[in-house]
Design an enzyme around this catalytic site. Structure first.
Site, PDB file in Angstrom:
ATOM      1  N   LYS A  56      21.469  60.824  25.588  1.00  0.00           N
ATOM      2  CA  LYS A  56      22.820  59.843  25.316  1.00  0.00           C
ATOM      3  C   LYS A  56      22.060  58.472  25.298  1.00  0.00           C
ATOM      4  O   LYS A  56      20.956  57.945  25.920  1.00  0.00           O
ATOM      5  CB  LYS A  56      23.686  59.774  26.543  1.00  0.00           C
ATOM      6  N   SER A  63      32.836  59.742  27.685  1.00  0.00           N
ATOM      7  CA  SER A  63      32.045  58.970  27.029  1.00  0.00           C
ATOM      8  C   SER A  63      30.822  59.633  26.129  1.00  0.00           C
ATOM      9  O   SER A  63      30.604  59.289  25.209  1.00  0.00           O
ATOM     10  CB  SER A  63      31.690  57.967  27.537  1.00  0.00           C
ATOM     11  N   SER A  77      32.698  61.681  32.045  1.00  0.00           N
ATOM     12  CA  SER A  77      31.903  61.785  30.987  1.00  0.00           C
ATOM     13  C   SER A  77      31.144  62.762  30.387  1.00  0.00           C
ATOM     14  O   SER A  77      30.728  62.657  29.489  1.00  0.00           O
ATOM     15  CB  SER A  77      31.387  60.254  30.677  1.00  0.00           C
TER      16      SER A  77
HETATM   17  N1  GLN Z   1      36.806  57.841  30.956  1.00  0.00           N
HETATM   18  C1  GLN Z   1      36.526  57.170  31.828  1.00  0.00           C
HETATM   19  C2  GLN Z   1      36.072  55.703  31.717  1.00  0.00           C
HETATM   20  O1  GLN Z   1      36.428  55.368  30.527  1.00  0.00           O
HETATM   21  C3  GLN Z   1      35.126  57.873  32.424  1.00  0.00           C
HETATM   22  C4  GLN Z   1      33.929  57.155  31.582  1.00  0.00           C
HETATM   23  C5  GLN Z   1      32.641  57.798  32.240  1.00  0.00           C
HETATM   24  O2  GLN Z   1      32.534  58.864  33.098  1.00  0.00           O
HETATM   25  N2  GLN Z   1      31.686  57.277  31.985  1.00  0.00           N
HETATM   26  O3  GLN Z   1      35.994  54.944  32.415  1.00  0.00           O
END
Ligand code: GLN
Length: 480
Positions: free
Chosen positions: A77, A152, A176
């Site tokens: 990532k 994400s 995410s």
């Molecule tokens: N969807 C969540 C956010 O926007 C989690 C994102 C994540 O786990 N990095 O914060």
């Protein structure tokens, strides 16, 4: 060579000499070249480095020094710093940033012999649930190009889901890893907070951020986790724990008690609920007991998470000032002008929204009403889980309220935040949680989430692998 082969089988192929690590890397690089224009799963492909690493892996294998990951292609990532390779967190703010060091996760996986093929797409600074906040445009779901891969870590999930790479790293702050794994039909594990070093992982919300892995199966995820986990003196929050080992329930019990929290299981759309229930019953048929229970503060998780994550993000992202990293506005009239224009141009809308709300909840006069209250809610949620784990060994739950949604379909920020209803509680509690494919709804994959007590990843791996021995959902993949 087959694109959806397990890591263990790839390792056997390499050991037998059916193909070299170089050939294996070239095979996947070719698949990426053919599919990535469409999928946008990779935002950087590091072909030359990959072939070099693969040749080094071939030399280790020839010397008989290979391990389970020697020569196995993987993707990182773009939140993980990679020495000499641009790392952007999918933000314009970090355009042109080339870290002079590797994240601990990257260094450990390289030392294990993996061959990194490139960096994967993600929501900007990991803020999002659909990959749509990426400066590079969204990755696409390999099961339906019109749909989100989740976020994400959408690029990593899409890449593994499409068979462009056998495994990938991700990070999970509020879901995410788990949600994109569910959307793309792959297995994803978020370890206990502290299991994996955060050194060199670009910070979003430091009390929640945790690195983890995507693979096609529980076994693959276990192999990758084994190489990335463990204490790191460079991260003061990394835990001093022995390696993850498969384990039974409390007191080593082979038959586990699996809790189904009513707050997660009521009100699901019929076809999703049916799939999930059938998956839980599969575990019951394997000899485990299903127990209903209540986690009463579940509905407070999303608001508490967004207050806490926003607050921490506003502090963490204050370092992007146009002076030290990445984007810098031209011809500033003074220092304030430099800050203002660099940050206005560098950050996207969602990131700005988080910084603004986070700064607000931390400001004098609002701190008690928002931040402190969210911390209290977090404690209650943690307490709910710990009490539940007095009686059950693991918890089974949905990952997301439905299968992958269409790109552009969730256009209200709060509606997007609500997508995280089933993933944020375990994040706030710092617990290990895994998503694995458990069915198809309208031809799209959905995932079952297993949540365990702190540092009981081994229990989740055990249950998950038992599930995957009895079912073949993890073997399905989109047409390529
Ligand atoms: N969807 C969540 C956010 O926007 C989690 C994102 C994540 O786990 N990095 O914060």
């Amino acid at each position: 060579m087959q694109p959806f082969t397990s890591i263990a089988d790839l390792g056997r192929g390499l050991a037998r000499g059916d193909y070299s690590a170089r050939e294996l890397a070239a095979f996947y690089l070719e698949r990426i070249a053919a599919a990535n224009d469409d999928l946008n799963a990779f935002i950087r492909v590091t072909e030359e480095r990959a072939l070099g690493a693969a040749e080094a892996a071939d030399r280790s294998i020839a010397r008989g020094e290979g391990g389970p990951l020697t020569g196995i292609p993987l993707a990182h990532k773009d939140i993980f710093c990679t020495d000499g390779v641009a790392t952007t967190c999918a933000s314009r703010m970090l355009a042109g940033f080339v870290p002079p060091y590797d994240a601990t996760v990257v260094a450990r996986l390289a030392a294990a012999g993996t061959v990194c093929l490139g960096k994967t797409n993600m929501d900007e600074f990991a803020m999002g649930s659909s990959n749509e906040t990426s400066w590079f445009g969204p990755a696409r779901n390999p099961w339906d190009r019109g749909r989100a891969p989740g976020g994400s870590s959408g690029g990593s999930a899409a890449a593994v889901g499409a068979g462009l790479v056998p495994c990938a790293t991700g990070t999970d702050t509020g879901g995410s890893i788990r949600q994109p794994a569910a959307f793309c039909g792959v297995t994803g594990l978020k370890p206990t907070y502290g299991r994996v070093s955060r050194y060199g992982m670009i910070a979003f919300a430091s009390s929640l951020d945790q690195g983890g892995a995507f693979g096609r199966s529980v076994e693959d995820v276990e192999t990758v986790l084994g190489a990335m986990e463990g204490h790191d003196p460079l991260d003061s929050t990394s835990a001093e724990r022995g390696p993850t080992r498969r384990s039974g329930g409390r007191n080593g019990a082979e038959r586990m008690r699996i809790g189904l929290p009513s707050e997660y299981w009521t009100g699901l759309p019929g076809d999703l609920g049916g799939c999930l229930l059938a998956a839980a019953q599969e575990l019951e048929q394997a000899g485990h007991a299903l127990v209903s229970l209540s986690l009463p503060h579940t509905d407070a998780a999303v608001p508490a998470y967004y207050v806490i994550a926003g607050a921490e993000a506003s502090a963490n992202l204050s370092r992007y000032d146009g002076v030290r990293f990445g984007l810098r506005a031209e011809d500033p009239t003074d220092l304030d002008d430099l800050y203002r224009r660099s940050r206005a141009a560098g950050f996207g809308t969602e990131v700005k929204r988080r910084i603004l709300t986070g700064t607000y909840t931390l400001s004098v006069g609002y701190y008690d009403a928002y931040y402190l209250k969210a911390q209290r809610v977090r404690r209650r949620i943690q307490q709910d889980f710990l009490e539940a784990f007095d009686d059950v060994d693991a918890i089974a739950a949905p990952v997301a309220p439905g299968p992958a949604f269409e790109l552009g379909a969730v256009d209200d920020p709060v509606a997007m935040y609500r997508q995280d209803v089933f993933t944020t509680p375990a994040s706030l509690a710092g617990l290990p949680a895994m998503s694995m494919p458990c069915g198809l709804v309208d031809g799209l994959p959905v995932g079952l989430q297993l949540i365990g007590p702190p540092f009981e990843e081994g229990r989740l791996l055990n249950l998950g692998s038992e599930f995957q021995q009895r079912t073949d959902w993890h073997l399905r993949h989109p047409e390529t």
